[in-house]
Design a protein around this motif. Structure first.
Motif, mmCIF file in Angstrom:
data_model
loop_
_atom_site.group_PDB
_atom_site.id
_atom_site.type_symbol
_atom_site.label_atom_id
_atom_site.label_comp_id
_atom_site.label_asym_id
_atom_site.label_seq_id
_atom_site.Cartn_x
_atom_site.Cartn_y
_atom_site.Cartn_z
ATOM 1 N N LYS A 100 0.632 -1.212 -0.080
ATOM 2 C CA LYS A 100 0.024 -0.091 0.043
ATOM 3 C C LYS A 100 0.894 1.386 -0.037
ATOM 4 N N PRO A 101 0.291 2.417 -0.621
ATOM 5 C CA PRO A 101 1.121 3.582 -0.257
ATOM 6 C C PRO A 101 1.348 3.982 1.062
ATOM 7 N N LEU A 105 7.110 -0.097 -7.483
ATOM 8 C CA LEU A 105 6.913 0.065 -6.152
ATOM 9 C C LEU A 105 6.929 1.485 -5.586
ATOM 10 N N VAL A 106 7.937 2.539 -6.280
ATOM 11 C CA VAL A 106 7.969 3.654 -5.777
ATOM 12 C C VAL A 106 6.914 4.364 -6.405
ATOM 13 N N SER A 107 6.502 4.088 -7.666
ATOM 14 C CA SER A 107 5.399 4.931 -8.363
ATOM 15 C C SER A 107 4.028 4.654 -7.765
ATOM 16 N N ALA A 108 4.021 3.230 -7.065
ATOM 17 C CA ALA A 108 2.756 3.045 -6.279
ATOM 18 C C ALA A 108 2.712 3.455 -4.902
ATOM 19 N N GLY A 109 3.778 4.443 -4.423
ATOM 20 C CA GLY A 109 3.947 5.089 -3.055
ATOM 21 C C GLY A 109 4.573 4.250 -2.069
ATOM 22 N N VAL A 110 5.348 3.139 -2.543
ATOM 23 C CA VAL A 110 6.032 2.438 -1.581
ATOM 24 C C VAL A 110 7.534 3.024 -1.376
ATOM 25 N N GLN A 111 7.746 3.208 -0.045
ATOM 26 C CA GLN A 111 9.266 3.845 0.294
ATOM 27 C C GLN A 111 10.180 2.573 0.536
ATOM 28 N N PHE A 112 11.606 3.054 0.262
ATOM 29 C CA PHE A 112 12.388 2.070 0.634
ATOM 30 C C PHE A 112 13.481 2.696 1.803
ATOM 31 N N ALA A 113 13.709 1.822 2.762
ATOM 32 C CA ALA A 113 14.555 2.412 3.608
ATOM 33 C C ALA A 113 15.809 1.557 3.666
ATOM 34 N N ARG A 172 5.446 4.594 10.423
ATOM 35 C CA ARG A 172 4.784 3.917 11.556
ATOM 36 C C ARG A 172 3.824 4.902 11.924
ATOM 37 N N ALA A 173 4.191 6.088 12.395
ATOM 38 C CA ALA A 173 3.161 6.918 13.103
ATOM 39 C C ALA A 173 1.981 7.227 12.128
ATOM 40 N N ALA A 174 2.250 7.140 10.784
ATOM 41 C CA ALA A 174 1.108 7.456 9.818
ATOM 42 C C ALA A 174 0.384 6.172 9.440
ATOM 43 N N GLY A 175 0.686 5.102 10.377
ATOM 44 C CA GLY A 175 -0.104 3.606 9.913
ATOM 45 C C GLY A 175 0.586 2.996 8.826
ATOM 46 N N GLY A 176 1.591 3.250 8.328
ATOM 47 C CA GLY A 176 2.373 2.530 7.146
ATOM 48 C C GLY A 176 3.104 1.150 7.882
ATOM 49 N N ARG A 177 2.869 0.119 7.205
ATOM 50 C CA ARG A 177 3.612 -0.975 7.248
ATOM 51 C C ARG A 177 5.089 -1.187 7.208
#
Length: 338
Positions: free
Chosen positions: A53-54, A195-203, A239-244
């Motif tokens: 998910k984004p 994935l980046v275009s779908a709003g997924v971030q990489f750390a 995490r604060a924004a509800g992301g996994r």
């Protein structure tokens, strides 16, 4: 925790890279398990952008694979370089050469020297784990020496030699791992872009992994890791924004959790970590995991249970065996979601 017991059929060992089986890297199979309802789905790795998910974050290990196997001059033995220790010594595994690859060798004695190909000398100091790993001195700068002389570590289930490029991931920028952080192998540049275009971030994190342990409870060893302030900020904000927060591989779990405090906040950290993640310890930052399939009684299964729970893990492994998923570094992948 009771070790997970199952029999791994020999025909479920991946004997060669998927490219040799006519598959692109991102077309390996993906078994998706969800802890919320204990469900599983059978997909392809290229479906990953539709499963995230984004706002989700993928934590990836930027360690690149060293050609960490070096022959002993005169033949008969091969040394696997595992892990550099804080005092500059190395953990190594001495193995016996066979017609197929190598096998464990329980010999060796403190003070014994091995003259390696390329002129280096390795001296065994003391046993680190019974019958397998040794603390050793080497008279060379090991990473540079391996880059010149070494070959990728290969076990008997891989039937032929493959170039080092087959043991690298798209994220690997800093050489240092004895074996490939293989959960990242199915990613391609094109899939990362999707994935980046779908709003997924990489750390990105860094953990130089050593040689795989065949024992469920073998003595752990420290591994070099680093988590940047940027990665800490990305994870904390997501995490604060509800992301996994989904780790790509057990190495990424170990690195990120080593930088996470009791309050669940990730902070920049680095050095050597001896963290072993178990269901009793739990995880503080990670909420999901993308990983390969692990051997029976492997200690990594404790970490998977800490993330996914034992009921889902049992179901995933039952399904994987029944549906013919492939094991090891060139095999298929398991996505464990909350």
């Amino acid at each position: 925790m009771t070790a997970i017991e199952f029999t791994l059929p020999a025909d479920l060992e991946a004997h060669e890279p998927p490219e040799a089986r006519g598959l692109a890297r991102d077309r390996v199979r993906l078994l998706v398990g969800r802890r919320s309802d204990n469900s599983v789905r059978h997909q392809r790795f290229s479906d990953l952008p539709t499963l995230l998910k984004p706002g989700d974050v993928l934590v990836v290990n930027t360690s690149a694979t060293l050609p960490a196997a070096v022959g002993v001059a005169g033949g008969g033995r091969t040394v696997h370089f595992s892990t550099e220790r804080p005092d500059g010594t190395w953990l190594v595994e001495v193995r016996r050469n066979t017609a197929k690859a190598t096998e464990p060798y329980s010999g060796g004695a403190a003070g014994e020297q091995y003259h390696l190909l390329g002129g280096a000398t390795l001296t065994l100091r003391e046993p680190y784990s019974a019958g397998r790993l040794w603390v050793a001195d080497v008279d060379r700068a090991v990473p540079a020496y391996l880059t010149t002389i070494g070959a990728p570590i290969r076990y008997p289930y891989v039937r032929q030699r493959w170039p080092l490029s087959y043991y690298q991931t798209v994220f690997g920028t800093t050489p240092g791992s004895a074996e490939m952080p293989s959960a990242g192998r199915p990613f391609t540049a094109a899939l990362v872009a999707r994935l980046v275009s779908a709003g997924v971030q990489f750390a990105p994190v860094l953990l130089h992994t050593g040689v795989a342990s065949p024992e469920a409870h073998e003595r752990p060893y420290p591994e070099r890791f680093a988590v940047s302030a940027h990665t800490a900020r990305v994870v904390n904000q997501a995490r604060a924004a509800g992301g996994r927060i989904i780790a790509v591989g057990t190495t990424a779990v170990r690195a990120l959790e080593s930088a996470t405090g009791p309050d669940g906040v990730v902070r920049a950290a680095g050095g050597w970590t001896e963290l072993i993640v178990t269901p009793e310890l739990g995880v503080r930052a990670i909420t999901g995991l993308l990983t390969g399939f692990h051997e029976p009684r492997a200690s990594h299964l404790d970490m998977l249970a800490a993330v996914a729970g034992r009921p889902l893990l049992d179901r995933c492994y039952t399904e994987a065996i029944e549906h013919g998923y492939l094991w090891h570094e060139f095999g298929d992948v398991n996505l464990l979601l909350p």
